[in-house]
Design an enzyme around this catalytic site. Structure first.
Site, short mmCIF file in Angstrom:
data_model
loop_
_atom_site.label_atom_id
_atom_site.label_comp_id
_atom_site.label_asym_id
_atom_site.label_seq_id
_atom_site.Cartn_x
_atom_site.Cartn_y
_atom_site.Cartn_z
N ASP A 56 3.01 3.11 -1.73
CA ASP A 56 3.20 4.56 -1.56
C ASP A 56 2.21 5.31 -2.44
O ASP A 56 1.16 4.77 -2.81
CB ASP A 56 4.64 4.92 -1.93
CG ASP A 56 5.19 6.07 -1.08
OD1 ASP A 56 4.72 7.20 -1.24
OD2 ASP A 56 6.09 5.81 -0.26
N HIS A 72 5.75 11.90 -3.44
CA HIS A 72 6.44 11.17 -2.39
C HIS A 72 6.91 9.80 -2.87
O HIS A 72 8.07 9.40 -2.64
CB HIS A 72 5.52 11.00 -1.17
CG HIS A 72 6.16 10.35 0.01
ND1 HIS A 72 6.22 8.97 0.15
CD2 HIS A 72 6.77 10.86 1.11
CE1 HIS A 72 6.83 8.68 1.29
NE2 HIS A 72 7.18 9.80 1.88
N SER A 97 11.01 7.97 5.87
CA SER A 97 10.62 7.39 4.57
C SER A 97 11.85 7.18 3.70
O SER A 97 12.03 6.13 3.07
CB SER A 97 9.67 8.34 3.82
OG SER A 97 8.35 8.23 4.27
#
Length: 486
Positions: free
Chosen positions: A136, A180, A373
């Site tokens: 990520d 994120h 996600s």
């Protein structure tokens, strides 16, 4: 070498026609032609990585990534260098495409309770001695700026084993980073506690490996992601990496077996790592599952929302953005759905996402976000709980038990509220998955070794009728009663 055999399990002409049309629209990456693309970034695949590297250097190209997991290298090539490579036999050349994280701003839920993970925590099943690798964005520039809830487990012990970067450079000021990866990681592993003592993360004692393959804008390339997966597989034993979380998605450009990112994902599964991928946020239309979620072997996760009423399950619904199957090859996807709507997770206040969306930030350290996600992160945490409870489980067994324990959404009449192509086997149930004893119910009739060797490829049992409706076929090619299929 003989051409690989493609097994379409009683796939009739209607879906086959759809496959033909889509194969025309989704040109395989390997068919890059001279002058076909302005891109200068490519993946060059040969019999082995050394051969690919030698051939790229022979034409004067620059090696950008070593991708041993798929016998390839990343390369910068001029138009003439690309043309020279295309004249050689035994090579496959792919554009090094961009991949984006699959999360979006949104608004809060207490997911460990929704899936029964809090009951496991009370029994001491918290993910201890299991490592989850997260491909990520970063968790922060340096350890001091990473959240304590991610740096340390419930005992206060350091559990962030390693951080590996495969991207450099900042499209934003370098003191700003996306957030994120932090959000996804906190859903999996946060050791923070609510006022009632319950943990915020699904598996608050897992060990964590961060693989930074996305920049601060949330974008990565096939080269950066494949490099990250290669690194994870090579350290599976030394770091006890049992779960790989892939909270990102890209549009399919070929059959699953021809995609180089999918090949790397399949290698990870073959190596004994449970791979969990986001379905993608391009729903709700059929056939919108992204890469690598379209790999049939792995666990692909769609998103549901509790409608802001975590104590009331009757009003839960499938998130409108959650991508829907079947895949172009006829496989049912996603396998399961998990909480993915208005998920509260940790995010630094200086991160790009909270700066751009302050309305979803509490001003301290918690941000509310929605996406597959987040749903994938929930399922990765559940897989870690299962592996702590039974470390002998194979990836196929984890997938089997996770699906067996899932519960499909039903309407008031007991019929499926959503099709199997929208919700798979249903909502994950961590408690039942840990205590499930079933086996032999996942990836039956498909062989990953043959698939990767190019001996045989596969298609699933999904089909489409004359009215454009998708259904599941039995071995005779007849429709299966969907209300009884999960």
């Amino acid at each position: 070498m003989n051409s690989p055999r493609i097994t379409f399990k009683t796939l009739n002409y209607r879906l086959l026609a759809a496959l033909v049309l889509l194969s025309l629209a989704l040109t395989p990456l390997a068919s890059v032609g001279p002058g076909a693309s302005p891109s200068t970034e490519f993946i060059v695949q040969a019999e082995d990585m050394a051969s690919a590297e030698a051939l790229v250097e022979q034409v004067g190209g620059t090696i950008t990534y070593e991708l041993g997991i798929i016998d390839a290298v990343g390369a910068e090539l001029t138009g003439s260098q690309l043309a020279a490579l295309q004249r050689l036999d035994g090579l496959k050349i792919y554009e090094d495409r961009q991949v984006e994280v699959a999360g979006k701003a949104g608004d809060d839920t207490f997911y460990p309770t929704l899936i029964g993970a809090d009951r496991l925590h009370a029994e001491g099943i918290t993910g201890s001695d299991v490592t989850v690798a997260i491909v990520d964005t970063e968790f922060g520039r340096e350890e001091g700026r990473r959240p304590a809830e991610l740096n340390r487990n419930t005992n206060g012990d350091h559990r962030l084993l390693q951080v590996k970067w495969f991207v450099t450079g900042c499209p934003y000021p370098c003191e700003v980073y996306s957030g994120h990866g932090t959000h996804v990681g906190s859903i999996i592993a946060s050791s923070g506690q609510a006022k009632d003592g319950k943990y915020h993360g699904v598996a608050p004692d897992v060990n964590i490996v961060i693989v930074r393959a996305f920049n601060d804008g949330g974008a990565g390339t096939y080269g950066s992601v494949i490099s990250g997966i290669d690194w994870v597989v090579s350290r599976k034993e030394s770091l006890n990496i049992r779960v790989l979380n892939l909270s990102f998605s890209a549009s399919p450009q070929s059959y699953y077996w021809d995609d180089p990112l999918n090949q790397a994902v399949m290698r990870a599964w073959q190596a004994g790592i449970v791979v969990v991928a986001a379905a993608g946020n391009s729903g709700p239309d059929p056939m919108t599952i992204g890469v690598p979620g379209n790999v049939p072997y792995i666990i692909t996760v769609g998103a549901m929302t509790d409608n802001y009423t975590p104590g009331e399950g009757s009003d839960d619904y499938l998130a409108s953005f959650s991508a829907t199957g079947p895949t172009v090859e006829g496989f049912v996807k996603p396998e399961v759905v998990a909480p993915g709507g208005h998920m509260i997770g940790i995010m630094p206040k200086t991160g790009r996402i909270p700066v751009e969306h302050p309305e979803f930030f509490d001003g301290g350290k918690y941000f509310t976000m929605s996406g597959t996600s987040q749903a994938a992160a929930v399922a990765s945490g559940v897989a870690a709980l299962m592996l702590q409870a039974d470390p002998t489980l194979t990836p196929d067994e984890v997938k089997c038990r996770l699906m067996d324990a899932a519960r499909p959404a039903q309407d008031g009449n007991g019929a499926l509220a959503y099709s199997i192509f929208q919700q798979g086997a249903g909502m994950v149930n961590a408690y039942d998955a840990v205590y499930s004893a079933v086996s032999g119910c996942a990836n039956q009739g498909i062989n990953i070794d043959n698939d990767l060797a190019g001996i045989q490829h596969y298609a699933g049992r999904a089909n489409r009728d004359a009215g454009g409706n998708y259904f599941i076929m039995d071995p005779n090619g007849d429709p299966v009663d969907m209300d009884g299929y999960a």
